[in-house]
Design a protein around this motif. Structure first.
Motif, PDB file in Angstrom:
ATOM      1  N   TRP A  63       0.827  -1.208   0.000  1.00 11.93           N
ATOM      2  CA  TRP A  63       0.000   0.000   0.000  1.00 11.93           C
ATOM      3  C   TRP A  63       0.866   1.264   0.000  1.00 11.93           C
ATOM      4  CZ3 TRP A  63      -5.063   0.932  -0.762  1.00 11.93           C
ATOM      5  CH2 TRP A  63      -5.557   2.191  -0.407  1.00 11.93           C
ATOM      6  N   ARG A  64       1.885   1.270   0.816  1.00 14.73           N
ATOM      7  CA  ARG A  64       2.762   2.448   0.886  1.00 14.73           C
ATOM      8  C   ARG A  64       3.473   2.671  -0.445  1.00 14.73           C
ATOM      9  NH1 ARG A  64       5.127   0.838   6.862  1.00 14.73           N
ATOM     10  NH2 ARG A  64       3.353   1.649   8.078  1.00 14.73           N
ATOM     11  N   TYR A  65       3.907   1.578  -1.068  1.00 10.94           N
ATOM     12  CA  TYR A  65       4.571   1.713  -2.364  1.00 10.94           C
ATOM     13  C   TYR A  65       3.593   2.226  -3.425  1.00 10.94           C
ATOM     14  CZ  TYR A  65       6.264   0.454  -6.954  1.00 10.94           C
ATOM     15  OH  TYR A  65       6.603   0.511  -8.282  1.00 10.94           O
ATOM     16  N   LEU A  66       2.393   1.634  -3.493  1.00  7.12           N
ATOM     17  CA  LEU A  66       1.423   2.031  -4.511  1.00  7.12           C
ATOM     18  C   LEU A  66       0.893   3.444  -4.278  1.00  7.12           C
ATOM     19  CD1 LEU A  66      -0.579  -1.312  -4.939  1.00  7.12           C
ATOM     20  CD2 LEU A  66       1.140  -0.326  -6.495  1.00  7.12           C
ATOM     21  N   THR A  67       0.902   3.892  -3.039  1.00  6.95           N
ATOM     22  CA  THR A  67       0.517   5.277  -2.763  1.00  6.95           C
ATOM     23  C   THR A  67       1.482   6.237  -3.451  1.00  6.95           C
ATOM     24  OG1 THR A  67      -0.484   4.709  -0.642  1.00  6.95           O
ATOM     25  CG2 THR A  67       0.191   6.995  -0.935  1.00  6.95           C
ATOM     26  N   LYS A  68       2.761   5.921  -3.402  1.00  2.51           N
ATOM     27  CA  LYS A  68       3.755   6.772  -4.053  1.00  2.51           C
ATOM     28  C   LYS A  68       3.782   6.566  -5.565  1.00  2.51           C
ATOM     29  CE  LYS A  68       6.818   6.884   0.000  1.00  2.51           C
ATOM     30  NZ  LYS A  68       8.154   6.516   0.538  1.00  2.51           N
ATOM     31  N   ALA A  69       3.588   5.326  -6.013  1.00  2.00           N
ATOM     32  CA  ALA A  69       3.748   5.004  -7.433  1.00  2.00           C
ATOM     33  C   ALA A  69       2.544   5.426  -8.277  1.00  2.00           C
ATOM     34  CB  ALA A  69       3.999   3.508  -7.604  1.00  2.00           C
ATOM     35  N   ILE A  70       1.328   5.147  -7.790  1.00  2.00           N
ATOM     36  CA  ILE A  70       0.129   5.425  -8.603  1.00  2.00           C
ATOM     37  C   ILE A  70      -0.971   6.115  -7.808  1.00  2.00           C
ATOM     38  CG2 ILE A  70       0.570   3.531 -10.218  1.00  2.00           C
ATOM     39  CD1 ILE A  70      -1.510   1.878  -8.700  1.00  2.00           C
ATOM     40  N   ASN A  71      -0.642   6.597  -6.610  1.00  2.00           N
ATOM     41  CA  ASN A  71      -1.612   7.306  -5.770  1.00  2.00           C
ATOM     42  C   ASN A  71      -2.883   6.485  -5.564  1.00  2.00           C
ATOM     43  OD1 ASN A  71      -2.361   9.399  -4.145  1.00  2.00           O
ATOM     44  ND2 ASN A  71      -2.999  10.760  -5.792  1.00  2.00           N
ATOM     45  N   ILE A  72      -2.729   5.275  -5.077  1.00  2.00           N
ATOM     46  CA  ILE A  72      -3.852   4.348  -4.914  1.00  2.00           C
ATOM     47  C   ILE A  72      -4.923   4.887  -3.968  1.00  2.00           C
ATOM     48  CG2 ILE A  72      -2.752   3.063  -3.020  1.00  2.00           C
ATOM     49  CD1 ILE A  72      -3.971   0.502  -4.184  1.00  2.00           C
ATOM     50  N   THR A  73      -4.552   5.776  -3.057  1.00  4.55           N
ATOM     51  CA  THR A  73      -5.508   6.294  -2.074  1.00  4.55           C
ATOM     52  C   THR A  73      -6.666   7.043  -2.727  1.00  4.55           C
ATOM     53  OG1 THR A  73      -4.136   8.277  -1.797  1.00  4.55           O
ATOM     54  CG2 THR A  73      -3.787   6.475  -0.249  1.00  4.55           C
ATOM     55  N   GLU A  74      -6.474   7.537  -3.959  1.00  2.00           N
ATOM     56  CA  GLU A  74      -7.542   8.263  -4.650  1.00  2.00           C
ATOM     57  C   GLU A  74      -8.764   7.400  -4.917  1.00  2.00           C
ATOM     58  OE1 GLU A  74      -6.255  10.036  -8.245  1.00  2.00           O
ATOM     59  OE2 GLU A  74      -5.284  11.747  -7.265  1.00  2.00           O
ATOM     60  N   PHE A  75      -8.582   6.101  -4.958  1.00  2.00           N
ATOM     61  CA  PHE A  75      -9.658   5.205  -5.379  1.00  2.00           C
ATOM     62  C   PHE A  75     -10.418   4.582  -4.216  1.00  2.00           C
ATOM     63  CE2 PHE A  75      -6.282   5.250  -8.566  1.00  2.00           C
ATOM     64  CZ  PHE A  75      -6.988   5.721  -9.668  1.00  2.00           C
ATOM     65  N   PHE A  76     -10.044   4.936  -2.982  1.00  2.00           N
ATOM     66  CA  PHE A  76     -10.694   4.347  -1.809  1.00  2.00           C
ATOM     67  C   PHE A  76     -11.096   5.442  -0.827  1.00  2.00           C
ATOM     68  CE2 PHE A  76      -8.094   1.050  -3.642  1.00  2.00           C
ATOM     69  CZ  PHE A  76      -8.914  -0.056  -3.590  1.00  2.00           C
ATOM     70  N   SER A  77     -12.357   5.410  -0.429  1.00  2.00           N
ATOM     71  CA  SER A  77     -12.853   6.376   0.555  1.00  2.00           C
ATOM     72  C   SER A  77     -12.487   5.976   1.979  1.00  2.00           C
ATOM     73  CB  SER A  77     -14.382   6.504   0.450  1.00  2.00           C
ATOM     74  OG  SER A  77     -14.743   7.129  -0.754  1.00  2.00           O
ATOM     75  N   TYR A  78     -12.371   4.660   2.198  1.00  2.00           N
ATOM     76  CA  TYR A  78     -12.077   4.159   3.541  1.00  2.00           C
ATOM     77  C   TYR A  78     -10.819   3.299   3.507  1.00  2.00           C
ATOM     78  CZ  TYR A  78     -16.715   5.706   4.987  1.00  2.00           C
ATOM     79  OH  TYR A  78     -17.822   6.475   5.273  1.00  2.00           O
ATOM     80  N   THR A  79      -9.888   3.628   4.376  1.00  2.00           N
ATOM     81  CA  THR A  79      -8.678   2.835   4.552  1.00  2.00           C
ATOM     82  C   THR A  79      -8.614   2.376   5.999  1.00  2.00           C
ATOM     83  OG1 THR A  79      -7.532   4.174   2.891  1.00  2.00           O
ATOM     84  CG2 THR A  79      -6.168   2.787   4.316  1.00  2.00           C
ATOM     85  N   ILE A  80      -8.630   1.072   6.194  1.00  2.00           N
ATOM     86  CA  ILE A  80      -8.644   0.507   7.545  1.00  2.00           C
ATOM     87  C   ILE A  80      -7.344  -0.261   7.755  1.00  2.00           C
ATOM     88  CG2 ILE A  80      -9.846  -1.033   9.145  1.00  2.00           C
ATOM     89  CD1 ILE A  80     -12.372  -0.593   7.403  1.00  2.00           C
ATOM     90  N   GLU A  81      -6.488   0.242   8.617  1.00  2.00           N
ATOM     91  CA  GLU A  81      -5.230  -0.443   8.912  1.00  2.00           C
ATOM     92  C   GLU A  81      -5.365  -1.194  10.236  1.00  2.00           C
ATOM     93  OE1 GLU A  81      -0.464   0.497   9.637  1.00  2.00           O
ATOM     94  OE2 GLU A  81      -1.758   2.012   8.713  1.00  2.00           O
ATOM     95  N   LEU A  82      -5.041  -2.477  10.206  1.00  2.00           N
ATOM     96  CA  LEU A  82      -5.090  -3.273  11.430  1.00  2.00           C
ATOM     97  C   LEU A  82      -4.015  -2.771  12.384  1.00  2.00           C
ATOM     98  CD1 LEU A  82      -5.668  -6.933  10.163  1.00  2.00           C
ATOM     99  CD2 LEU A  82      -7.332  -5.118  10.603  1.00  2.00           C
ATOM    100  N   GLY A  83      -4.439  -2.229  13.509  1.00  2.00           N
ATOM    101  CA  GLY A  83      -3.512  -1.632  14.460  1.00  2.00           C
ATOM    102  C   GLY A  83      -2.809  -2.665  15.316  1.00  2.00           C
ATOM    103  N   ASP A  84      -1.857  -2.190  16.112  1.00  2.00           N
ATOM    104  CA  ASP A  84      -1.129  -3.083  17.016  1.00  2.00           C
ATOM    105  C   ASP A  84      -2.066  -3.635  18.086  1.00  2.00           C
ATOM    106  OD1 ASP A  84       1.084  -2.420  15.594  1.00  2.00           O
ATOM    107  OD2 ASP A  84       1.962  -1.104  17.116  1.00  2.00           O
ATOM    108  N   LEU A  85      -1.866  -4.882  18.425  1.00  2.00           N
ATOM    109  CA  LEU A  85      -2.611  -5.482  19.524  1.00  2.00           C
ATOM    110  C   LEU A  85      -1.999  -5.045  20.855  1.00  2.00           C
ATOM    111  CD1 LEU A  85      -2.981  -9.103  18.112  1.00  2.00           C
ATOM    112  CD2 LEU A  85      -4.752  -7.357  18.216  1.00  2.00           C
ATOM    113  N   THR A  86      -2.827  -4.958  21.871  1.00  2.00           N
ATOM    114  CA  THR A  86      -2.322  -4.643  23.205  1.00  2.00           C
ATOM    115  C   THR A  86      -1.730  -5.900  23.834  1.00  2.00           C
ATOM    116  OG1 THR A  86      -4.392  -5.190  24.340  1.00  2.00           O
ATOM    117  CG2 THR A  86      -4.159  -2.930  23.491  1.00  2.00           C
ATOM    118  N   LYS A  87      -1.007  -5.701  24.933  1.00  2.00           N
ATOM    119  CA  LYS A  87      -0.446  -6.852  25.642  1.00  2.00           C
ATOM    120  C   LYS A  87      -1.564  -7.792  26.098  1.00  2.00           C
ATOM    121  CE  LYS A  87       0.840  -6.761  29.961  1.00  2.00           C
ATOM    122  NZ  LYS A  87       1.527  -6.463  31.237  1.00  2.00           N
TER     123      LYS A  87
END
Length: 334
Positions: A177-201
């Motif tokens: 995702w990070r690469y495609l954001t820079k290469a082709i601006n993939i974020t333009e095509f999605f209204s919602y981006t959900i990143e799985l966050g870190d789990l707690t202990k």
């Protein structure tokens, strides 16, 4: 190194009782009773679906680490959501990048052999019932070379032209995702981006403890030689010593694994020191030594980078991405 650790984990699994091999197998969860956390991410996907239901553009991308539980998260969300529309779901397993390969993928996904062009697919989806479409593993829909983004560009066109009738959900690794954001601006095509966050202990503890509870084994944490000599630790009663060791172990494990459930399970297995009929002894958590990365040649670093961005490549595809001969890519693999 990571690879010896993974090999070691396989050996650990083989040596464990059958129920442990099943409970700690690294694969998407089918028994969702073992699922842990992800409340915020689940709410975001629900919000995206609600927005789409109200007629808004709501194409959604879910991001996570490799082995970070993306498929399991989708399994959980689908079980919880009870969508009032048919669900079409497919994971793209082969690396593709051409228009022909994309059309073939859509034939497979929607079980329509007559698709010949993007217009055919658009017409089929827009003239059919409203539905939820889940396409997993976008990292397999491009090659990092000139002309290697055709399949992705066709997908973006398909999403835009069918969004009124289709709730689109996709997944990919955070690195891609990070690469495609820079290469082709993939974020333009999605209204919602959900990143799985870190789990707690506590969540890491729960996802392991749930499995262990089913196994029926009791857990004993082994103190290090340094702690055995520590006066404060020695003064604690056995129950408090175990609680202290448990907290220390999971703090270190969570600091390393973060959002990656599979890594947490693997290194739990690697920490097993002894097992008998009713008890498992867990030693200290040891973070893997990654110093080998410092002395890797630049050629191998480039290869590793390409493999991570694409979630694996054939030798021929690697030669295309790195612009080297297939013979050179074969030698570099070894």
């Amino acid at each position: 190194e990571i690879m010896p650790s993974l090999v070691g984990s396989e050996m650990c699994i083989r040596d464990r009782p059958l129920i442990y091999r099943r409970l700690y197998k690294i694969e998407p969860l089918e028994d969702l009773e073992l699922f842990e956390g992800r409340e915020a991410e689940t709410e975001k996907l629900s919000a995206a679906f609600e927005s789409w239901s109200q007629g808004r553009y709501a194409a959604t991308a879910i991001l996570g680490e490799k082995w970070g539980g993306l498929t399991t998260f989708l399994n959980h969300c689908l079980a919880e959501a009870n969508y009032p529309h048919p669900i079409t779901r497919l994971a793209s397993k082969d690396n593709i990048s051409t228009e022909k390969a994309f059309i073939e993928l859509m034939r497979k996904m929607f079980e329509v052999d007559t698709f010949e062009t993007l217009d055919h697919i658009v017409a089929h989806l827009n003239n059919g019932p409203k539905r939820v479409v889940i396409l997993e593993d976008l990292q397999n829909l491009y090659l990092r070379r000139v002309g290697g983004f055709s399949a992705l560009q066709l997908l973006f066109q398909l999403i835009i032209r069918t969004n009124k009738n289709i709730f689109w959900v996709t997944t990919t690794t955070i690195y891609t995702w990070r690469y495609l954001t820079k290469a082709i601006n993939i974020t333009e095509f999605f209204s919602y981006t959900i990143e799985l966050g870190d789990l707690t202990k506590d969540q890491i503890i729960n996802l392991i403890w749930k499995r262990n509870r089913i196994s029926g084994y009791s857990i004993t944490f082994e103190a290090s030689e340094e702690l055995i000599k520590d006066k404060k630790f020695i003064k604690l009663n056995p129950a408090d010593q175990q609680e202290f060791l448990k907290n220390e172990y999971f703090s270190h494990l969570n600091s390393f694994a973060k959002s990656n459930v599979s890594l947490a399970l693997i290194f739990w297995l690697l920490s097993t020191k002894k097992i008998d009929q009713s008890e498992i002894t867990i030693g200290e958590f040891h973070k893997p030594d990654l110093n080998f990365l410092i002395v890797m040649s630049m050629d191998k670093v480039h290869i590793m980078h390409a493999l991570i961005l694409h979630d694996g490549l054939s030798e021929y595809q690697l030669s295309e991405v790195l612009n080297i001969t297939e013979t050179a890519s074969t030698v570099s693999y070894t």
